[in-house]
Design an enzyme around this catalytic site. Structure first.
Site, PDB file in Angstrom:
ATOM      1  N   GLU A 228      22.717  23.613 -23.855  1.00 54.59           N
ATOM      2  CA  GLU A 228      23.536  22.747 -23.009  1.00 54.59           C
ATOM      3  C   GLU A 228      24.592  21.955 -23.763  1.00 54.59           C
ATOM      4  O   GLU A 228      24.578  20.726 -23.765  1.00 54.59           O
ATOM      5  CB  GLU A 228      22.637  21.779 -22.234  1.00 54.59           C
ATOM      6  CG  GLU A 228      21.623  21.012 -23.070  1.00 54.59           C
ATOM      7  CD  GLU A 228      20.842  20.020 -22.210  1.00 54.59           C
ATOM      8  OE1 GLU A 228      21.482  19.230 -21.510  1.00 54.59           O
ATOM      9  OE2 GLU A 228      19.594  20.051 -22.254  1.00 54.59           O
TER      10      GLU A 228
ATOM     11  N   ARG B 132      29.652  19.829 -19.039  1.00 51.36           N
ATOM     12  CA  ARG B 132      28.442  20.353 -19.695  1.00 51.36           C
ATOM     13  C   ARG B 132      28.098  21.667 -19.004  1.00 51.36           C
ATOM     14  O   ARG B 132      28.306  21.805 -17.793  1.00 51.36           O
ATOM     15  CB  ARG B 132      27.284  19.351 -19.574  1.00 51.36           C
ATOM     16  CG  ARG B 132      25.970  19.858 -20.183  1.00 51.36           C
ATOM     17  CD  ARG B 132      24.958  18.734 -20.464  1.00 51.36           C
ATOM     18  NE  ARG B 132      24.476  18.063 -19.261  1.00 51.36           N
ATOM     19  CZ  ARG B 132      24.819  16.849 -18.884  1.00 51.36           C
ATOM     20  NH1 ARG B 132      25.666  16.154 -19.614  1.00 51.36           N
ATOM     21  NH2 ARG B 132      24.328  16.322 -17.782  1.00 51.36           N
TER      22      ARG B 132
ATOM     23  N   TYR C 225      32.778  15.220 -23.617  1.00 46.22           N
ATOM     24  CA  TYR C 225      32.988  14.075 -22.728  1.00 46.22           C
ATOM     25  C   TYR C 225      34.072  13.202 -23.348  1.00 46.22           C
ATOM     26  O   TYR C 225      33.858  12.596 -24.401  1.00 46.22           O
ATOM     27  CB  TYR C 225      31.682  13.277 -22.574  1.00 46.22           C
ATOM     28  CG  TYR C 225      30.472  14.185 -22.342  1.00 46.22           C
ATOM     29  CD1 TYR C 225      30.112  14.588 -21.055  1.00 46.22           C
ATOM     30  CD2 TYR C 225      29.731  14.668 -23.430  1.00 46.22           C
ATOM     31  CE1 TYR C 225      29.041  15.452 -20.865  1.00 46.22           C
ATOM     32  CE2 TYR C 225      28.658  15.524 -23.241  1.00 46.22           C
ATOM     33  CZ  TYR C 225      28.310  15.913 -21.966  1.00 46.22           C
ATOM     34  OH  TYR C 225      27.248  16.773 -21.784  1.00 46.22           O
TER      35      TYR C 225
ATOM     36  N   ASP D 234      16.362  23.556 -15.433  1.00 49.76           N
ATOM     37  CA  ASP D 234      17.302  22.506 -15.837  1.00 49.76           C
ATOM     38  C   ASP D 234      18.663  23.163 -16.036  1.00 49.76           C
ATOM     39  O   ASP D 234      18.888  23.836 -17.040  1.00 49.76           O
ATOM     40  CB  ASP D 234      16.763  21.879 -17.141  1.00 49.76           C
ATOM     41  CG  ASP D 234      17.608  20.710 -17.628  1.00 49.76           C
ATOM     42  OD1 ASP D 234      18.553  20.320 -16.919  1.00 49.76           O
ATOM     43  OD2 ASP D 234      17.301  20.195 -18.723  1.00 49.76           O
TER      44      ASP D 234
ATOM     45  N   HIS E 114      25.150  14.450 -27.642  1.00 48.96           N
ATOM     46  CA  HIS E 114      23.741  14.847 -27.542  1.00 48.96           C
ATOM     47  C   HIS E 114      23.485  16.153 -28.276  1.00 48.96           C
ATOM     48  O   HIS E 114      24.393  16.781 -28.811  1.00 48.96           O
ATOM     49  CB  HIS E 114      23.312  14.930 -26.075  1.00 48.96           C
ATOM     50  CG  HIS E 114      24.131  15.856 -25.218  1.00 48.96           C
ATOM     51  ND1 HIS E 114      23.915  17.204 -25.183  1.00 48.96           N
ATOM     52  CD2 HIS E 114      25.177  15.625 -24.375  1.00 48.96           C
ATOM     53  CE1 HIS E 114      24.767  17.774 -24.328  1.00 48.96           C
ATOM     54  NE2 HIS E 114      25.550  16.835 -23.835  1.00 48.96           N
TER      55      HIS E 114
ATOM     56  N   HIS F 128      23.410  10.326 -18.326  1.00 46.82           N
ATOM     57  CA  HIS F 128      22.320  10.302 -17.341  1.00 46.82           C
ATOM     58  C   HIS F 128      22.738   9.572 -16.063  1.00 46.82           C
ATOM     59  O   HIS F 128      21.996   8.765 -15.511  1.00 46.82           O
ATOM     60  CB  HIS F 128      21.047   9.674 -17.941  1.00 46.82           C
ATOM     61  CG  HIS F 128      20.362  10.582 -18.910  1.00 46.82           C
ATOM     62  ND1 HIS F 128      19.316  10.183 -19.691  1.00 46.82           N
ATOM     63  CD2 HIS F 128      20.580  11.889 -19.216  1.00 46.82           C
ATOM     64  CE1 HIS F 128      18.925  11.208 -20.450  1.00 46.82           C
ATOM     65  NE2 HIS F 128      19.683  12.247 -20.183  1.00 46.82           N
TER      66      HIS F 128
ATOM     67  N   GLU G 242      24.774  24.247 -18.898  1.00 44.23           N
ATOM     68  CA  GLU G 242      23.369  24.301 -19.336  1.00 44.23           C
ATOM     69  C   GLU G 242      22.637  25.452 -18.662  1.00 44.23           C
ATOM     70  O   GLU G 242      22.652  25.576 -17.437  1.00 44.23           O
ATOM     71  CB  GLU G 242      22.675  22.970 -18.971  1.00 44.23           C
ATOM     72  CG  GLU G 242      21.192  22.960 -19.253  1.00 44.23           C
ATOM     73  CD  GLU G 242      20.565  21.581 -19.073  1.00 44.23           C
ATOM     74  OE1 GLU G 242      21.029  20.818 -18.203  1.00 44.23           O
ATOM     75  OE2 GLU G 242      19.608  21.279 -19.807  1.00 44.23           O
TER      76      GLU G 242
ATOM     77  N   ASP H 161       0.816  -1.220   0.000  1.00 44.90           N
ATOM     78  CA  ASP H 161       0.000   0.000   0.000  1.00 44.90           C
ATOM     79  C   ASP H 161       0.851   1.272   0.000  1.00 44.90           C
ATOM     80  O   ASP H 161       0.418   2.334   0.432  1.00 44.90           O
ATOM     81  CB  ASP H 161      -0.979   0.000   1.171  1.00 44.90           C
ATOM     82  CG  ASP H 161      -0.256  -0.122   2.497  1.00 44.90           C
ATOM     83  OD1 ASP H 161       0.974  -0.337   2.481  1.00 44.90           O
ATOM     84  OD2 ASP H 161      -0.909   0.021   3.544  1.00 44.90           O
TER      85      ASP H 161
ATOM     86  N   HIS I 107      11.763  17.783 -20.457  1.00 41.22           N
ATOM     87  CA  HIS I 107      11.846  17.704 -21.923  1.00 41.22           C
ATOM     88  C   HIS I 107      10.433  18.007 -22.394  1.00 41.22           C
ATOM     89  O   HIS I 107       9.599  17.113 -22.515  1.00 41.22           O
ATOM     90  CB  HIS I 107      12.328  16.328 -22.379  1.00 41.22           C
ATOM     91  CG  HIS I 107      13.762  16.068 -22.002  1.00 41.22           C
ATOM     92  ND1 HIS I 107      14.392  14.868 -22.192  1.00 41.22           N
ATOM     93  CD2 HIS I 107      14.702  16.877 -21.439  1.00 41.22           C
ATOM     94  CE1 HIS I 107      15.644  14.946 -21.763  1.00 41.22           C
ATOM     95  NE2 HIS I 107      15.843  16.153 -21.293  1.00 41.22           N
TER      96      HIS I 107
ATOM     97  N   ASP J 193      24.002  18.328 -12.810  1.00 34.64           N
ATOM     98  CA  ASP J 193      22.857  18.659 -13.673  1.00 34.64           C
ATOM     99  C   ASP J 193      21.623  18.466 -12.800  1.00 34.64           C
ATOM    100  O   ASP J 193      21.238  17.334 -12.493  1.00 34.64           O
ATOM    101  CB  ASP J 193      22.848  17.717 -14.884  1.00 34.64           C
ATOM    102  CG  ASP J 193      21.710  18.029 -15.861  1.00 34.64           C
ATOM    103  OD1 ASP J 193      20.763  18.768 -15.493  1.00 34.64           O
ATOM    104  OD2 ASP J 193      21.768  17.516 -16.992  1.00 34.64           O
TER     105      ASP J 193
ATOM    106  N   HIS K  85      16.592  21.482 -25.540  1.00 36.57           N
ATOM    107  CA  HIS K  85      15.233  20.949 -25.667  1.00 36.57           C
ATOM    108  C   HIS K  85      14.271  21.977 -25.106  1.00 36.57           C
ATOM    109  O   HIS K  85      14.661  22.822 -24.283  1.00 36.57           O
ATOM    110  CB  HIS K  85      15.106  19.612 -24.911  1.00 36.57           C
ATOM    111  CG  HIS K  85      15.631  19.658 -23.510  1.00 36.57           C
ATOM    112  ND1 HIS K  85      14.898  20.156 -22.448  1.00 36.57           N
ATOM    113  CD2 HIS K  85      16.850  19.325 -22.988  1.00 36.57           C
ATOM    114  CE1 HIS K  85      15.630  20.092 -21.345  1.00 36.57           C
ATOM    115  NE2 HIS K  85      16.830  19.612 -21.638  1.00 36.57           N
TER     116      HIS K  85
HETATM  117  N1  GLY Z   1      18.622  17.043 -17.198  1.00 33.85           N
HETATM  118  C1  GLY Z   1      18.269  16.459 -18.418  1.00 33.85           C
HETATM  119  C2  GLY Z   1      18.739  17.244 -19.538  1.00 33.85           C
HETATM  120  O1  GLY Z   1      19.616  18.067 -19.372  1.00 33.85           O
HETATM  121  O2  GLY Z   1      18.229  17.161 -20.621  1.00 33.85           O
HETATM  122 MN    MN Z   2      18.484  19.682 -20.353  1.00 33.37          MN
HETATM  123 MN    MN Z   3      20.014  19.058 -17.571  1.00 33.82          MN
END
Ligand code: GLY
Ligand code: MN
Ligand code: MN
Length: 441
Positions: free
Chosen positions: A386, A408, A390, A273, A352, A245, A410, A42, A363, A262, A356
């Site tokens: 961002e 990174r 790496y 973010d 990447h 991630h 961002e 529960d 996202h 991050d 976004h």
């Molecule tokens: N924290 C996820 C991204 O930067 O997209």
């Molecule tokens: Mn992001």
């Molecule tokens: Mn991020």
């Protein structure tokens, strides 16, 4: 009675009217709440309302369904929700009940969720188009098909079942993509809390600190401001920063490591973010600084493209060009710039995209391309910028001094009438600012 969401009740009503106007009088729109997920027995996972339902109602409870029936004489905005129940409310907290849904949430009418099965077929009957998010909640998909079949079974008696099924996101995602003044206020607040959280983590950093200790600093600041993590915080020391991630957050920081954080707050449903990468001991090494400067330059190049009328993808292209140029200059890549970009050689170190959309979801929803072309930026759009680099710890194609560095940077950006606003402004970003901040702690 409604809890404050930062959006006035008329704001939600305006969104519902706009959506109904776009859907047209023949349509019906069905939006269930997010399902509750059992963790064990529960005990449940923390509940987070479905972003679409939240956007249209500010209603936070589970077991609810919003039904919009444009042009219906006896009410267009209907909410099915849990009834008041003093016994259950004693365990789980207060419920609005159908009465509260009308009084506090501006619904035209509201019914107990248990009556959905009986009422929904009658609402579907006579409508030609159903807008719904197919495939998000399989259990609800099946219920909807069941209600449709009930109407279809009545065709010989003259019933008219809907015959067009449309993706709700086509209309709603476009609305959510453009943030109103009230939404931007909440996003500024989420950004500000996140900036303070990153500063707290930087203050707590030193060689020997565990990643989870820095995570605790971040999330302490979130909670102290009535916010929570918008996504699982990433705290990666040393080569852990190269795992995009990374969420284990169990490593110990060593002298000479960079730490990549991050993390962003969710405030009243809206996400921030932010990523920063800084030296645990307060001083970048020569190689760390060279790569950090390069990522910073790539971010500035992308930011220079953030204004109305420019293609969304221009920011990514600008970042890729800056990063590739720098990688060639530093000797991590070889050859000519055009070829290194065209062949995607930079992807060895930059895997990447440069950002976004950002909003109720980290996202966030919204098309990036229209008819195969990158869409143009318009005021009210909010997105992240961002870039990163790496260098895997086991990359023997480069000198050892570069290996295991992950960086990174961002920030969150809103497009304005004549340019942009950096929502996350004020947090130390370049190497000089970071060293100065850490020296002054
Ligand atoms: N924290 C996820 C991204 O930067 O997209
Ligand atoms: Mn992001
Ligand atoms: Mn991020």
């Amino acid at each position: 009675m409604r809890a404050t969401t930062g959006i006035p009740a008329q704001g939600y009503a305006r969104r519902r009217r706009q959506l109904m106007r776009m859907a047209g009088e023949e349509a019906i729109l069905v939006l269930p709440s997010a399902p509750e997920r059992v963790r064990s027995r529960d005990t449940h996972y923390p509940y987070r309302q479905d972003s679409d339902l939240w956007y249209l109602t500010g209603f936070a409870e589970p077991e609810a369904v919003l039904v919009l029936v444009p042009g219906r004489r006896h009410g267009e905005a209907l909410l099915f929700c849990r009834e008041r129940d003093p016994e259950r409310e004693g365990w789980d907290g207060p419920r609005a009940g159908p009465e509260g849904a009308v009084e506090g949430f501006g619904m035209d009418d509201a019914y107990p969720i248990d009556d959905l099965d009986e009422i929904l077929p009658g609402l579907l009957e006579g409508r030609t188009r159903v807008y719904y998010h197919f495939g998000r909640d399989t259990e609800f998909d099946l219920k909807l098909i069941g209600w449709l079949n009930r109407v279809r079974a009545q065709v010989r008696m003259g019933a008219q079942p809907p015959h067009e099924f449309l993706e709700l996101g086509h209309l709603l995602d476009e609305m959510r993509l453009f943030k109103s003044r009230d939404e931007l206020k909440l996003m500024r607040r989420a950004a500000k809390i996140s900036v303070q959280a990153h500063e707290a983590a930087m203050r707590a950093a030193r060689p020997g600190v565990y990643e989870y200790e820095l995570q605790a600093e971040l999330e302490r600041v979130f909670r102290a401001a009535d916010a929570q993590p918008a996504y699982e915080s990433i705290v990666g020391a040393g080569a852990n920063a190269c795992v995009l991630h990374y969420r284990a957050n169990r490593g110990q920081t060593r002298d000479g490591d960079l730490v990549l954080i991050d993390a962003g707050a969710e405030y009243r449903g809206y996400a921030a973010d932010i990523t920063r990468t800084f030296p645990a001991n307060g001083r970048f090494t020569r190689e760390q600084r060279a790569l950090h400067d390069l990522v910073c330059a790539a971010q500035a190049a992308a930011l220079a493209q953030a204004r109305p009328g420019v293609a969304y993808e221009a920011g990514h292209h600008a970042a890729v060009e800056t990063l590739t140029e720098g990688l060639l200059r530093l000797g991590l890549l070889k050859g000519r710039l055009e070829k290194a970009i065209a062949d995607g050689q930079y992807k060895r170190y930059y895997r990447h995209k440069t950002g976004h959309w950002l909003g109720l979801d980290v996202h966030d929803v919204g098309d990036y391309r229209i008819d195969g072309e990158s869409r143009l930026l318009e005021p009210g759009m909010v997105f992240t910028i961002e870039p990163g680099l790496y260098v895997p710890a086991d990359d023997t194609t480069v000198p050892a001094k570069w290996r295991g560095i992950g960086i990174r940077i961002e920030d969150d950006v809103a497009i304005t009438a004549d340019g942009h606003e950096v929502l996350t402004e004020g947090l130390a970003r370049d190497a000089g600012e970071i060293e100065a901040f850490m020296a002054g702690r």
